[in-house]
Design an enzyme around this catalytic site. Structure first.
Site, short mmCIF file in Angstrom:
data_model
loop_
_atom_site.label_atom_id
_atom_site.label_comp_id
_atom_site.label_asym_id
_atom_site.label_seq_id
_atom_site.Cartn_x
_atom_site.Cartn_y
_atom_site.Cartn_z
N HIS A 65 31.58 10.71 -63.85
CA HIS A 65 31.70 10.61 -62.41
C HIS A 65 31.65 12.03 -61.86
O HIS A 65 32.20 12.96 -62.45
CB HIS A 65 33.00 9.91 -62.01
CG HIS A 65 32.89 8.41 -62.05
ND1 HIS A 65 33.99 7.58 -62.11
CD2 HIS A 65 31.80 7.60 -62.03
CE1 HIS A 65 33.58 6.32 -62.12
NE2 HIS A 65 32.26 6.30 -62.08
N ASP A 67 33.08 13.83 -59.65
CA ASP A 67 34.24 14.68 -59.41
C ASP A 67 34.80 15.27 -60.70
O ASP A 67 35.74 16.07 -60.67
CB ASP A 67 35.33 13.91 -58.67
CG ASP A 67 35.76 12.63 -59.36
OD1 ASP A 67 34.90 11.93 -59.91
OD2 ASP A 67 36.97 12.32 -59.36
N HIS A 68 34.18 14.92 -61.83
CA HIS A 68 34.60 15.47 -63.12
C HIS A 68 33.52 16.33 -63.77
O HIS A 68 33.78 16.92 -64.82
CB HIS A 68 35.02 14.35 -64.06
CG HIS A 68 36.25 13.62 -63.62
ND1 HIS A 68 37.49 13.84 -64.16
CD2 HIS A 68 36.43 12.70 -62.64
CE1 HIS A 68 38.39 13.07 -63.56
NE2 HIS A 68 37.76 12.38 -62.62
N ASP A 213 40.27 9.48 -65.98
CA ASP A 213 40.76 8.43 -65.11
C ASP A 213 41.02 7.18 -65.95
O ASP A 213 40.25 6.87 -66.84
CB ASP A 213 39.74 8.12 -64.05
CG ASP A 213 39.37 9.30 -63.17
OD1 ASP A 213 39.75 10.43 -63.48
OD2 ASP A 213 38.65 9.09 -62.18
#
Length: 304
Positions: A65, A67-68, A213
């Site tokens: 993802h 944001d990572h 996550d």
């Protein structure tokens, strides 16, 4: 004691805010820097934390993802401009090679170092890296895409020799390594001098688990049992637990429940949703279950 320190570079979730950057952190183990995730803006936070680019050892990316991992190409470009020559290893799930390699070939084709991507299976708990100081293994997580956390275990050091005792028994140099590793000493007249009389114990090995996550999953408990510090995502407050379930995330209370069941020493909450202008609500909910809880924050340096 050698360093075992965690620097938080970003602890927000998908959308950057004025409070938090996307996910990234650096673990300093005996002066080797291990980066965990690399969201947008990571290299700026790296500088703000006064970390040294030259000591960046490896990067571990939990899942694909943005944001990572959106910060990877910028960081790789900067490392090239700074003259890095040693290979950069990135450990991640399958798929990063297909997306990142064309960017490297286009933007960083003149880099003096090679980027090597090593793929792991996020469904398995297995060792993916090991050196003289640390062993790193994966923690299977439950998310909308293949995702794994990481467990860093420092290797136990050898016992410390007591110089006065070594001198008293006139122990030859050739015997010292074996004594440090646990051997007793046999004198010329046949007496056994116990290892415990010749040494003092080394400092306990330290451990750190990163779980972001993930939806609530008790399957990780045996893997992270007793770690010194657990970073567990707490994207949502309890009032939004249905949203957490639907998006493959956890609440602060759920993170605390995992920490308590796993008998960890300390819990750090992170990966905060942008919907909460004040993360204290998450801290309060977690502490009702597991009191030794802190909030992650950019610039925080946690010494283990």
């Amino acid at each position: 004691m050698d360093r075992f320190e965690l620097d938080i570079l970003g602890c927000g979730s998908a959308t950057p805010t004025t409070l938090h950057n996307p996910s990234s952190q650096v673990l300093n183990i005996r002066e080797k820097l291990f980066m965990i995730d690399c969201g947008e803006g990571t290299q700026l936070q790296f500088r703000r934390s006064k970390l040294r680019f030259g000591r960046l050892n490896r990067i571990f990316v939990s899942h694909l993802h943005g944001d990572h991992c959106f910060g990877l190409i910028g960081l790789i470009s900067t490392l090239g401009l700074l003259g890095r020559t040693g290979s950069l290893f990135i450990h991640t799930v399958a798929g990063l090679e297909d997306t990142l390699r064309p960017e490297i070939d286009f933007f960083c084709k003149d880099n003096p170092f090679e980027v090597k991507i090593e793929v792991f299976d996020p469904k398995k708990n297995e060792v993916i890296y090991e050196d003289r100081s640390v062993k790193v293994e994966t923690i299977p997580l439950v998310h909308r895409v293949p995702c794994a956390g990481f467990l860093f275990r420092e290797k136990q050091k050898e016992a410390h020799l007591i110089p006065d005792m070594i001198k008293f028994y006139n122990i030859p140099v050739r015997e010292l390594a074996k004594i440090k590793q646990g051997a007793d000493f046999l004198t010329e007249d046949g007496r056994i001098i116990p290892h415990s009389h010749l040494t003092t114990p080394a400092e306990p090995a330290r451990s750190y688990a990163y779980c972001s996550d993930t939806a609530y999953s008790e399957k990780i408990i045996p893997i992270i049992e007793g770690v010194d510090l657990l970073y567990h995502e707490a994207t949502f407050a309890d009032i939004d637990k249905n949203r957490a379930r639907d998006t493959g995330h956890s609440t602060a209370r759920q993170a605390a429940k995992i920490a308590k069941m796993a008998n960890v020493k300390k819990l750090m909450l992170g990966h905060f949703s942008a919907r909460y202008p004040d993360n204290k609500i998450l801290l309060e909910e977690a502490r009702e279950v597991f009191f030794n809880t802190v909030l992650a924050n950019e610039g925080l340096r946690e010494k283990l």
